[in-house]
Design a protein around this motif. Structure first.
Motif, PDB file in Angstrom:
ATOM      1  N   TYR A 124      65.972  16.363  42.153  1.00 18.05           N
ATOM      2  CA  TYR A 124      64.895  15.867  41.292  1.00 18.05           C
ATOM      3  C   TYR A 124      63.546  15.851  42.004  1.00 18.05           C
ATOM      4  N   GLU A 279      63.670  14.623  37.523  1.00 22.72           N
ATOM      5  CA  GLU A 279      64.861  15.450  37.308  1.00 22.72           C
ATOM      6  C   GLU A 279      64.611  16.842  37.883  1.00 22.72           C
ATOM      7  N   GLY A 301      60.529  17.799  35.998  1.00 21.55           N
ATOM      8  CA  GLY A 301      61.326  18.933  36.429  1.00 21.55           C
ATOM      9  C   GLY A 301      61.072  20.161  35.582  1.00 21.55           C
TER      10      GLY A 301
END
Length: 380
Positions: A124, A279, A301
């Motif tokens: 992450y 993430e 992410g």
């Protein structure tokens, strides 16, 4: 799904990989999202003819006694493969923290034995983890990634970390978004109380505190809904928080669910929510799309490479419980919006994130990597 072309600067005749061994902390059953992805790969691979094996590098959880023995066992397995299956590709799955420490040892063994190996980065915030390490560790980590035959990233953010921070040749990197199996068409549950689901470890990083605050928000108190927050972690602590917020009758926390139980839960749900702070690419988001659920998540992410806000899901700002409550209330109170996101999200999954397409790209990658000559060398 985005799988970018991988070359090593010269075109070589590719040959099929004899087999692949995956190295996963915790294995498929106890490896979290990484283990779940590898489990999906190995199950799907039964249809392709390529043999996939899985080796646990850590054990169920990290232990000073058992984890080093697991890692030693993985190295011995790699050494045996080098003798009995010299063409085998070693697909090493890596994250930050202890995972990187173990993989520094495992990849050193792979280089020493001349094993063809791929590093697959799942994290992450790998750049943040890297920044906290000593200069010596950073040099070793850079060398580890630069000497792999190929490095796989979950999205463009992580690919940039590989090429700029870790110095990996861009031509040796591949972006491969996670994928999940097709659970089949989702039945629209008209006229029933909407069910909101959360899948993942119950933690601050996953935004569970904000989620509970959003569910107890006045705009949600006026509506009819139920929620299931499924995952491991400090479940009892969050149950007490829910009780203090008068959510005990509305929110269920069953603990960790295996893949079959998670599919059964999604099959009767309407909305998937994942308000994470960080993430790589959450498997839960893809599970939600595959099941035709209206997905509410954060722009972290590679999520914005997978979700289009307002079309295939809804983004809310990280840590904003009011925006999260408003998004959930909108879906609960307006079934038409929920159904539209459901249909469009499911179609998006079928077009871009099916396991079949993922496996074709993975097989192509294996063929390209296995075509590179390997030698018994100590370093490259």
């Amino acid at each position: 799904m985005l799988m970018e072309a991988f070359t090593d600067g010269r075109r070589m005749a590719a040959r099929s990989a004899a087999s692949v061994r995956h190295y996963v902390p915790g294995g498929c059953e106890n490896g979290g999202g990484i283990g779940r992805l590898v489990g999906y790969i190995t199950e799907t691979a039964k249809e392709t003819g390529t043999k996939h094996f899985v080796t646990d590098t850590r054990g169920v959880c990290w232990s000073k006694l058992t984890s080093p023995l697991r890692l030693l066992g993985a190295i011995l397995t790699m050494a045996r493969d080098r003798i009995v299956a010299p063409d085998r590709i070693h697909h090493i799955h890596i994250a930050g923290r202890g995972s990187t420490s173990r993989k520094l040892i495992l990849t050193a063994a792979a280089r020493l034995m001349g094993c063809c190996h791929i590093l697959h980065l799942h994290d992450y915030d790998y750049a943040g983890d890297f920044a906290q390490r000593s200069p010596r560790q950073q040099r070793l980590i850079r060398r580890m990634f630069q000497n792999a035959d190929c490095v796989v990233a979950l999205g463009q953010r992580d690919r940039a970390t590989l090429t700029t921070l870790l110095g990996v040749d861009e031509r040796r990197t591949v972006v491969a978004h996670n994928c999940v199996p097709d659970p089949g068409a989702h039945d629209i549950r008209g006229g029933q109380t909407p069910l909101i689901v959360f899948l993942g470890r119950l933690s601050e990083r996953k935004g569970v505190t904000e989620l509970l605050s959003a569910l107890s928000h006045p705009v949600m108190k006026e509506l009819q809904w139920r929620a299931v927050l499924a995952g491991d972690g400090p479940v009892e602590d969050y149950r007490r928080q829910a009780e203090a917020m008068a959510l005990s009758g509305l929110v269920e926390m069953p603990g960790w669910l295996d893949a079959a139980e998670a599919r059964a839960l999604c099959a009767r749900a309407d909305i998937l929510v994942l308000p994470s702070h960080a993430e790589g690419l959450a498997m839960a988001v893809l599970e939600g799309l595959s099941h035709g659920l209206a997905v509410v998540t954060t722009r972290v992410g590679a999520h914005d490479e997978v979700i289009t806000d307002g079309e295939t899901g809804i983004f809310v700002p990280v840590g904003d419980q009011d925006a999260l409550a408003a998004a959930l209330a909108k879906l609960v109170s307006d079934p038409e919006i929920c159904i539209r996101l459901s249909v469009q999200g499911r179609a998006h999954y079928l077009n871009h994130f099916s396991m079949r397409a993922y496996m074709r790209s993975l097989e192509s990658l294996y063929e390209t990597v296995s075509a590179k000559p390997q030698a018994m060398v100590g370093a490259r």
